[in-house]
Each structure stands twice: as structure tokens, then as C-alpha cells.
Scaffold this motif. Structure first.
Motif, short mmCIF file in Angstrom:
data_model
loop_
_atom_site.label_atom_id
_atom_site.label_comp_id
_atom_site.label_asym_id
_atom_site.label_seq_id
_atom_site.Cartn_x
_atom_site.Cartn_y
_atom_site.Cartn_z
N LYS A 58 3.74 1.49 -1.22
CA LYS A 58 4.36 1.61 -2.55
C LYS A 58 3.34 1.96 -3.62
CE LYS A 58 8.85 0.55 -2.48
NZ LYS A 58 9.88 1.06 -3.40
N LYS A 59 2.08 2.20 -3.22
CA LYS A 59 1.01 2.61 -4.13
C LYS A 59 0.68 1.56 -5.20
CE LYS A 59 1.35 7.52 -3.35
NZ LYS A 59 0.60 7.26 -2.09
N LEU A 60 0.81 0.28 -4.85
CA LEU A 60 0.37 -0.76 -5.78
C LEU A 60 -1.16 -0.79 -5.80
CD1 LEU A 60 2.86 -3.67 -5.04
CD2 LEU A 60 3.14 -1.65 -6.46
N ILE A 110 0.85 -1.20 0.00
CA ILE A 110 0.00 0.00 0.00
C ILE A 110 0.88 1.25 0.00
CG2 ILE A 110 -1.59 1.37 1.42
CD1 ILE A 110 -2.83 -1.33 2.34
#
Lengths: 204, 204, 204
Positions: free
Chosen positions: B24-26, B22
Motif C-alpha cells: 500500500k506504499k506506506l 508495503i
């Protein structure tokens, strides 16, 4: 028919890997390796995890010839292929549908539960691309963009749902493949994507 | 009891993976995948290397449910969980102790030598996190910070030392788990870390 | 003789891994791990893919002792070893030749086709370095620089060509090893490298 699609999927995944590697300025050997793992990585990881060894491509070297063709096409025509992005997408999508089915079937063959079969289908279709991105030192595009793996999962669920309806696998397989392919193209056209992981928290 | 700890370890490793993803903005699928490999990656690599296939989680899909719970908790409560770092550390440490024991036991079950069993214990406890970091395009934190794997190794050595004293496994297992958990918490509190690799050379 | 070379190859690959990890400022555990995977990673991936499990080093822990020696040498003498680059290259090249042969032989032992055996030889010799680079968050040097894997492939092809001439394996093995080693040193001296993947397209 199915075999033709398998060949198409392998070829296109190899080309997709080769083009990425060329773009990353790898040398010829690097390009060949990335083409190889993009096309066969998903199936290899699947086979290793279910204990189907030696893994598939070692027993049927036609795959290696197909990848070699994809490699040569990419090396010679890479500028041209880049311009063919839309056609490439179509082929890539065929690969996605076919590889999902192959993964599902291997799972069923090994007597694994439906949930695990769906995972194996998704893995077969997508993990080659994940390895490609890791080798090229990128966060796998699979985890960041577009509806992609989600469709493999949805296709896998559809597969077992249709089995409950007593349909034969010969009927189910093309339906699932067409489902995945059609939705992927629609998703691409309308630029659908999954929300990022922190979406709910943001609304708190 | 042991099973409860196994569930706890799996759940917390899944949450740890999901939170990293989260951050890492996946997208949601990426978050689920990272949660999955963080929790089950170590055991999967272990099973594949010792030839225990299909790998463990394919035959017991409870693990998949546990990970799904961890994923959902992370998505909904990620901001709150971040603030719970200390509690998370405790759970994570429980996972470390339990997974080390599980790895040790699988090695013994396969008749491997103590050195290899210690490696398998450490691998089971830590490799999920290594795969998580590779997929997120980081140098694995395992190789850079804190006493962590070192404790798994020390715990494994303690295990075989206690076996020499003719203690039963039912006595040894909790001792080893408590040893690992206690030292990890102490190491964290006093900020112990291993010297970097060039330490001796520097003194030349 | 062959065993001595195998020991040399393992030792030097371990040192090569350890030096990379020290350079990347990993901690002692990280350095040990990278030494380990650089030396044994290629053989492990090969064994897992052909289903030779538990993988080789688990059944012969001498490998672990050799790696420990390489690790200790690297930690204590790393500045000195850096200055020995040329000697290191020689040892590394011996590893390359020997590991290629070992991989070829395992493939033949498992009754796989020559193409697959050549791939296994190359994989055994080079994949440890690929895993090292992935763990250190680099695009594998294998895909970017120098004639390296190409020589493993050429050596593998030479192996099967000489077999067609009815030569015994005792004669073929040293010829292939010397071929790989000699060409690698020549390639290094004259700075040969493979063209990057887009070479043909550029001339369009």
C-alpha cells in the motif's frame, strides 16, 4: 504551565479534527464527533489498554468544554483557520510534544517498561489523528507522510536516556517537549519524510 | 513447543501485516504499525474486552522484539517473501491455529461460557487482520473471502466437544490446532469459500 | 417491558447490520460479524471505556442468540425485509430510544457526571452503526445524514432535566424513550437534517 500546554494541545487537536470533518462535508454532529475523537482518541485508547478506567476525560469534563470551544471556533472561523495553516501547525506541534509526555508519564505510573512507555507516548500523541482518518475513510496520514510519529518515538527514547543521567523529570520534560517541537518544525520546513516501506527492496 | 508456535504465529502475522503495508506504499513507520496491529491487535481487543489489563504484550515485551524482526525481514526481503506465498500461507495458518487456542484458553481462564470462548478464540486469531484492513482502507478480507474464521469457530466447537469426552487439554490443544491447520490448507487447495449473504434470497 | 424493548432493539440493530452486509456482498461469516457489531458494538465500547469488564454480552449470552435469530431472518428474508423499510425504521427507532436509556443508566451507575452520561447514552445507541460503516468502508452515515444522534443527546438532557423535577426513574425512562422515538419519526417524515459543518462560513 504544563496544564496550559495540555489545554492548548487538546484545543488544537479538536480544531484539526473539526476542520477535516468540515472539509469532508460532515454535518454538525459529525464535526463535533471528529473533533472529540481527534483530541481524546489517543488518550482513550491508551487508558483502555492499560486499564485506567473510566478513561481520563470521563473524570475531568473540562476536556469536553475545551473541545466544544474548538468545535465552535472551527464552525464559525473555518475559512479563516484554513489560511492560518502555519500557526495551526505550530499549535498542532505543541500538542504532539505535550501528549507524548503525558503518554510516557502514564506508562511510568503503571510501572510499564520503557519500550512500552515510548509506545504509549506515541500512541497518545498520534492515535486521535488515526481514528479521525479512519472515520473519514482515509488511509491514516500518519502512515503516509512526514516525520511525525518518528519524533514521538525519538522524544520518548531521549526521555529515558536523560533519566539515566539522573536528571529530574522537571528538567527532562521541557527538554523532550522542545526537542519534539523543534524537530517537527525543522522537518516541516525542509520537507523531510520517511522512505516508503519498499525502499530497500527497490535497490535489490 | 506451544511457545515456539506462539512466536511463529506472531512473527508471521507481523510479516503478513508488513507486506500489506508495503504494498500500500506506506512509509516505514506505517509499515511497522501495521505489522504491530496485525500481530497483536486480536489479542489486544480480546484483553481489553475481558478486562485483562494492562494488555498482554505490555507485560512481555518479547512480542515487540518478534514484531521488530518480522518488520525488518519484510523491509529487506519483501520481494522475495512475496514469491514465498505458499510458505507464508503455511505459517499464517499455524498462527491461525495457535492464536485460536490462546483465545479459547483466556476465555476459559476468565470463566466465560463456551460460546463466548469460541468467539474470543476467533477474535484473537482474526481481528488483527481486520484492523490491518481497516487501517489500509479496505473492506476486511475476512468478511469476503475463503473459509478462515469459520475454521476458528469449528475448531473452538471441537475443543469443547473433546472436553466433554474428558480428554485433557494437553491432548485437545494439538488436535484442535492440527484440525484448523489441516482444513485451512485443504480449503485453500480446493478454493472453498462461504456463499455470500444474499444466497438464499437469490433462490426465492 | 423494558427487557422486551431491549430484545427488540438488539434484534433490529442486528437485522440492520446484516442487511447492510448482504448489500455489500460479504460472505455469511461477514454478515454475522456485522450483525453482531451493529447490535453490540455500542455497548461494548461503552463498557470498555468505563471499565465494566468482561463486557456485558459476555456475561449474558442471550444477546448472542438474539443476534443469531436476526442473522437468520436477514439471510432468509432479506428481499422482503428491504421492502419493509418503514417497519424497520420503527423498530430501529425503538432500539435508539432503549439503547440511549441503557447507556445513561450505566453512566449513572458508575457515578459519572451528567454530561458524560449523555455521551454514553448516545454512544450506546449509535456506535454500533458507526463500527458497521467503518467495517463496510463507508464514512459513517451517522455523521452525514438525518437527525439521529442529536435526538439521543436531547433525550439525555431531558432525562437529567426531569430528574431535577424529582420525578422517579420509572416515570422518566418511558418519557425519554417516547420523546426520542416520536421526534425521530417526525424528523424522518419531514426529512429534517442537520446543516453541514461549513454552514456558517458559507454565509461569511
Amino acid at each position: 504551565m504544563f496544564e496550559l500546554l495540555d489545554v492548548t494541545g487538546t484545543l488544537v487537536f479538536a480544531i484539526s479534527g473539526a476542520l477535516t470533518a468540515i472539509y469532508k462535508k460532515l454535518d454538525l454532529f459529525g464535526v463535533y464527533c471528529i473533533a472529540f475523537v481527534t483530541a481524546l482518541g489517543g488518550g482513550t485508547v491508551r487508558d483502555v489498554m492499560i486499564g485506567r478506567t473510566p478513561v481520563g476525560w470521563m473524570l475531568d469534563i473540562d476536556y469536553i468544554y475545551i473541545i466544544t470551544v474548538g468545535f465552535l471556533l472551527s464552525i464559525v472561523f473555518n475559512r479563516y483557520l484554513e489560511r492560518l495553516r502555519i500557526s495551526m501547525l505550530l499549535f498542532d506541534t505543541i500538542g504532539l510534544g505535550v501528549f507524548t509526555l503525558i503518554g510516557l508519564e502514564k506508562g511510568i505510573e503503571f510501572g510499564l517498561s520503557p519500550v512500552v512507555c515510548v509506545i504509549l507516548g506515541t500512541l497518545t500523541a498520534t492515535f486521535g489523528g488515526v481514528i479521525r482518518d479512519i472515520l473519514c475513510n482515509e488511509i491514516p496520514v500518519l502512515f503516509r507522510k512526514e516525520i511525525y510519529a518518528t519524533l514521538c518515538i525519538a522524544g520518548g527514547i531521549l526521555f529515558f536516556f536523560l533519566q539515566q543521567l539522573q536528571l529530574s523529570d522537571d528538567v527532562i520534560s521541557p527538554i523532550v517537549a522542545i526537542f519534539i517541537i523543534a524537530f517537527r518544525l525543522i522537518a516541516f520546513k525542509y520537507n523531510w519524510s520517511l522512505p516508503i516501506g519498499s525502499v530497500f527492496a527497490k535497490k535489490e
